[in-house]
Structures are given as structure tokens and as C-alpha cells.
Design an enzyme around this catalytic site. Structure first.
Site, PDB file in Angstrom:
ATOM      1  N   ASP A   1     -31.532 -28.926 -26.036  1.00  0.00           N
ATOM      2  CA  ASP A   1     -31.833 -29.964 -25.451  1.00  0.00           C
ATOM      3  C   ASP A   1     -32.161 -29.853 -23.953  1.00  0.00           C
ATOM      4  O   ASP A   1     -32.050 -30.896 -23.104  1.00  0.00           O
ATOM      5  CB  ASP A   1     -30.891 -31.220 -25.583  1.00  0.00           C
ATOM      6  CG  ASP A   1     -30.718 -31.832 -26.983  1.00  0.00           C
ATOM      7  OD1 ASP A   1     -31.299 -30.870 -28.007  1.00  0.00           O
ATOM      8  OD2 ASP A   1     -29.885 -32.393 -27.402  1.00  0.00           O
TER       9      ASP A   1
ATOM     10  N   GLU B   1     -33.141 -33.412 -28.972  1.00  0.00           N
ATOM     11  CA  GLU B   1     -32.661 -34.902 -29.502  1.00  0.00           C
ATOM     12  C   GLU B   1     -33.890 -35.830 -29.271  1.00  0.00           C
ATOM     13  O   GLU B   1     -34.210 -35.921 -28.084  1.00  0.00           O
ATOM     14  CB  GLU B   1     -31.501 -35.429 -28.453  1.00  0.00           C
ATOM     15  CG  GLU B   1     -30.944 -36.473 -29.072  1.00  0.00           C
ATOM     16  CD  GLU B   1     -29.714 -36.974 -28.215  1.00  0.00           C
ATOM     17  OE1 GLU B   1     -29.447 -36.398 -27.401  1.00  0.00           O
ATOM     18  OE2 GLU B   1     -29.125 -38.103 -28.459  1.00  0.00           O
TER      19      GLU B   1
ATOM     20  N   LYS C   1     -33.372 -33.087 -33.557  1.00  0.00           N
ATOM     21  CA  LYS C   1     -32.205 -33.547 -34.305  1.00  0.00           C
ATOM     22  C   LYS C   1     -32.040 -34.830 -33.872  1.00  0.00           C
ATOM     23  O   LYS C   1     -32.066 -35.309 -32.619  1.00  0.00           O
ATOM     24  CB  LYS C   1     -31.032 -32.416 -33.725  1.00  0.00           C
ATOM     25  CG  LYS C   1     -30.666 -32.531 -32.257  1.00  0.00           C
ATOM     26  CD  LYS C   1     -29.809 -31.504 -32.093  1.00  0.00           C
ATOM     27  CE  LYS C   1     -29.318 -31.774 -30.470  1.00  0.00           C
ATOM     28  NZ  LYS C   1     -28.881 -32.866 -29.779  1.00  0.00           N
TER      29      LYS C   1
ATOM     30  N   LYS D   1     -25.933 -35.608 -31.689  1.00  0.00           N
ATOM     31  CA  LYS D   1     -25.716 -35.096 -30.825  1.00  0.00           C
ATOM     32  C   LYS D   1     -25.407 -33.551 -31.316  1.00  0.00           C
ATOM     33  O   LYS D   1     -25.916 -32.721 -30.525  1.00  0.00           O
ATOM     34  CB  LYS D   1     -24.343 -35.698 -30.103  1.00  0.00           C
ATOM     35  CG  LYS D   1     -24.638 -37.175 -29.748  1.00  0.00           C
ATOM     36  CD  LYS D   1     -25.568 -37.285 -28.628  1.00  0.00           C
ATOM     37  CE  LYS D   1     -25.729 -38.730 -28.093  1.00  0.00           C
ATOM     38  NZ  LYS D   1     -26.947 -39.111 -27.195  1.00  0.00           N
TER      39      LYS D   1
ATOM     40  N   VAL E   1     -27.874 -28.681 -22.350  1.00  0.00           N
ATOM     41  CA  VAL E   1     -27.498 -29.990 -21.834  1.00  0.00           C
ATOM     42  C   VAL E   1     -27.069 -31.000 -22.796  1.00  0.00           C
ATOM     43  O   VAL E   1     -27.740 -30.746 -23.902  1.00  0.00           O
ATOM     44  CB  VAL E   1     -28.354 -30.407 -20.886  1.00  0.00           C
ATOM     45  CG1 VAL E   1     -28.530 -29.786 -19.604  1.00  0.00           C
ATOM     46  CG2 VAL E   1     -29.634 -30.892 -21.146  1.00  0.00           C
ATOM     47  N   THR E   2     -26.172 -31.853 -22.740  1.00  0.00           N
ATOM     48  CA  THR E   2     -25.124 -31.839 -21.755  1.00  0.00           C
ATOM     49  C   THR E   2     -24.021 -31.083 -22.139  1.00  0.00           C
ATOM     50  O   THR E   2     -23.722 -31.361 -23.302  1.00  0.00           O
ATOM     51  CB  THR E   2     -24.755 -33.085 -20.908  1.00  0.00           C
ATOM     52  OG1 THR E   2     -24.279 -34.177 -21.972  1.00  0.00           O
ATOM     53  CG2 THR E   2     -25.995 -33.847 -20.288  1.00  0.00           C
TER      54      THR E   2
ATOM     55  N   CYS F   1     -24.057 -33.113 -26.246  1.00  0.00           N
ATOM     56  CA  CYS F   1     -24.717 -32.181 -27.331  1.00  0.00           C
ATOM     57  C   CYS F   1     -24.246 -30.611 -27.524  1.00  0.00           C
ATOM     58  O   CYS F   1     -24.157 -30.388 -28.579  1.00  0.00           O
ATOM     59  CB  CYS F   1     -26.257 -32.271 -27.027  1.00  0.00           C
ATOM     60  SG  CYS F   1     -26.709 -34.126 -27.590  1.00  0.00           S
TER      61      CYS F   1
ATOM     62  N   GLN G   1      -6.066 -23.153 -25.941  1.00  0.00           N
ATOM     63  CA  GLN G   1      -5.172 -22.823 -27.183  1.00  0.00           C
ATOM     64  C   GLN G   1      -5.934 -21.642 -27.854  1.00  0.00           C
ATOM     65  O   GLN G   1      -6.058 -21.645 -29.003  1.00  0.00           O
ATOM     66  CB  GLN G   1      -5.195 -24.043 -28.150  1.00  0.00           C
ATOM     67  CG  GLN G   1      -4.669 -25.229 -27.263  1.00  0.00           C
ATOM     68  CD  GLN G   1      -4.846 -26.682 -28.359  1.00  0.00           C
ATOM     69  OE1 GLN G   1      -4.052 -26.393 -29.077  1.00  0.00           O
ATOM     70  NE2 GLN G   1      -5.628 -27.340 -28.269  1.00  0.00           N
TER      71      GLN G   1
HETATM   72  N1  TIU Z   1     -28.327 -33.761 -25.311  1.00  0.00           N
HETATM   73  C1  TIU Z   1     -27.343 -34.523 -24.855  1.00  0.00           C
HETATM   74  O1  TIU Z   1     -26.482 -34.236 -24.385  1.00  0.00           O
HETATM   75  N2  TIU Z   1     -27.501 -35.891 -25.081  1.00  0.00           N
HETATM   76  C2  TIU Z   1     -26.971 -36.769 -24.303  1.00  0.00           C
HETATM   77  O2  TIU Z   1     -27.125 -38.148 -24.388  1.00  0.00           O
HETATM   78  N3  TIU Z   1     -26.302 -36.484 -23.424  1.00  0.00           N
HETATM   79  C3  TIU Z   1     -25.726 -37.473 -22.384  1.00  0.00           C
HETATM   80  O3  TIU Z   1     -25.059 -36.842 -21.486  1.00  0.00           O
HETATM   81  N4  TIU Z   1     -26.105 -38.765 -22.382  1.00  0.00           N
END
Ligand code: TIU
Length: 221
Positions: A24, A72, A129, A132, A157-158, A162, A202
Site C-alpha cells: 500500500d 488498498e 485489496k 487490510k 504502510v502502515t 495493513c 515469543q
Molecule cells: N494500508 C493501511 O495500512 N491502511 C490503513 O488504513 N492504515 C492506517 O493506518 N489508517
């Protein structure tokens, strides 16, 4: 086999069964006026990793690792966007609303595109996609099976949304998963730190982490 000095312990992998997934790295998350900014976030920290992700892409391409990019985004009629996702919170702009980079998180709109410095090149798969996680409602699993992939490198990210969701999906599907520490970012520094820690806690309960320089050293020698 290549052995990488990773945390919480070394990770050995066969480059011929390893792929890179870049999650993303879209204008909607990284540039002002997109989805991330509409949620109230400062996008500057995400912009800062673009050169590192570019270096990682160059490394993977140099070594012939399959590269998969994800985005996304949703269909223009929002048929794949649950109302619970669109209605969440009080953003300035909701998914599907018109913003400065087109409709927010909609397939084909400028904001849904990957930032130009990290664009896919010929032969690289780009997976759109709706969730997430990148395995949910996509052909990613079948594609990786066709390629005979057993180890996945992750960037993007993030970190805690995701990227982590996809790493957990990958872990449950039996992949060895490595997150490149400086090729991922969050709008919340504490969330990035916590996510890196919980992935490798872990005894690598979700996977491994390592900085890009370590991976470059292991692969380039
Ligand atoms: N790609 C992804 O992480 N989608 C999000 O909405 N991330 C946020 O941190 N909002």
C-alpha cells in the site's frame, strides 16, 4: 540458503523461494489530501521511507525475487467496501468521496496509485485489496503457491494496520515472514515500535525483523 542476522534470531531462506510484498505505498496514504491525511494523520513520516523502499525494490529486482505490490482500494460502486469501514470515525473525507487526488481509495483514481518512485515494473503483480490483509478476497495465496514461495519479505504502510494484518495472515498460512524495519512506517511512532516488538516476541511468534542494510549485506555479500 542465505542466512540473515535478524531479530529475534537468524533467518535462513532460499532466495529462489522468496518474494517481496510491498504493502500500500499509495498516494492516498503518503501524500497530503489522501485517505491517511483525511483521517487526521501527518503523512510526512511515511514519505520519508520512500527512498528506503526504493532501495529494497532494487535489491529484490537485482536478485530476481518476485515482487508483489498491493493497493488498498475499492470498486467505484463501493460494493466491496463494508459500510462499517466507510462509516468509521469522523474523517474529513470518507472512502469514495471526491478529494484532491480523485475519489478516496477507489480503483483507478490518482490517489489509489502507487507513488511514482515505487511503481511496479513489467512482470510485477499489483494486487488491489479491499481489506487490510492482502490475502483476504484476493488471489495472493494462489499466486504465491504457483511461484512456490515459502518466505516473504515485507515493506510498506502502515506498520500496525495493513502490514501487520498481512504478516499475521501469512504466518497462519505457513510462510516465514520478515519485516524490513526501515522500509515500513506508521503515523504513530509508538505503534511502529510496538508492532516490531510483538512480531518478533515469543520466539518470532509472527515473524522476523531486520534493517535493510542487513538484508543487503546477506544478499549482495
Ligand atoms: N494500508 C493501511 O495500512 N491502511 C490503513 O488504513 N492504515 C492506517 O493506518 N489508517
Amino acid at each position: 540458503m542465505v542466512t540473515l542476522a535478524a531479530a529475534p534470531f537468524d533467518l535462513s531462506f532460499d532466495p529462489s523461494s522468496t518474494a517481496l510484498i510491498v504493502i500500500d505505498m499509495q498516494r492516498d496514504f503518503i501524500e497530503p489530501g489522501g485517505f491517511g491525511a483525511a483521517l487526521g494523520n501527518d503523512v510526512t513520516p511515511l514519505q520519508a521511507i520512500v527512498p528506503t523502499v526504493a532501495r529494497l525494490l532494487a535489491l529484490a529486482r537485482r536478485h530476481g525475487l518476485p515482487v508483489i505490490h498491493t493497493r488498498e482500494c475499492h470498486m467505484p460502486d463501493l460494493s466491496d467496501c463494508p459500510p462499517t469501514k466507510r462509516d468509521r470515525g469522523a474523517p474529513d473525507l470518507r472512502i469514495g468521496d471526491a478529494g484532491p487526488m480523485g475519489r478516496i481509495l477507489i480503483v483507478g483514481e490518482p490517489g489509489a496509485e502507487i507513488v511514482p518512485d515505487l511503481a511496479a515494473i513489467e512482470g510485477e503483480l499489483v494486487i488491489d485489496k479491499p481489506g487490510k490483509g492482502a490475502f483476504y478476497a484476493t488471489p495472493l495465496g494462489e499466486h504465491l503457491a504457483d511461484l512456490g514461495i515459502s518466505t516473504l519479505f515485507f515493506a510498506g504502510v502502515t506498520t500496525e494496520v495493513c502490514v501487520q494484518t498481512t504478516m499475521r495472515e501469512a504466518n497462519d498460512r505457513g510462510f516465514y515472514s520478515l519485516l524490513i524495519e526501515d522500509a515500513t512506517e506508521s503515523y504513530f511512532p509508538a505503534f511502529k515500535t510496538a508492532t516490531l516488538e510483538m512480531i518478533r516476541a515469543q520466539g518470532a511468534i509472527v515473524g522476523w525483523t531486520a534493517p535493510l542494510a542487513a538484508l543487503e549485506g546477506a544478499l549482495d555479500g
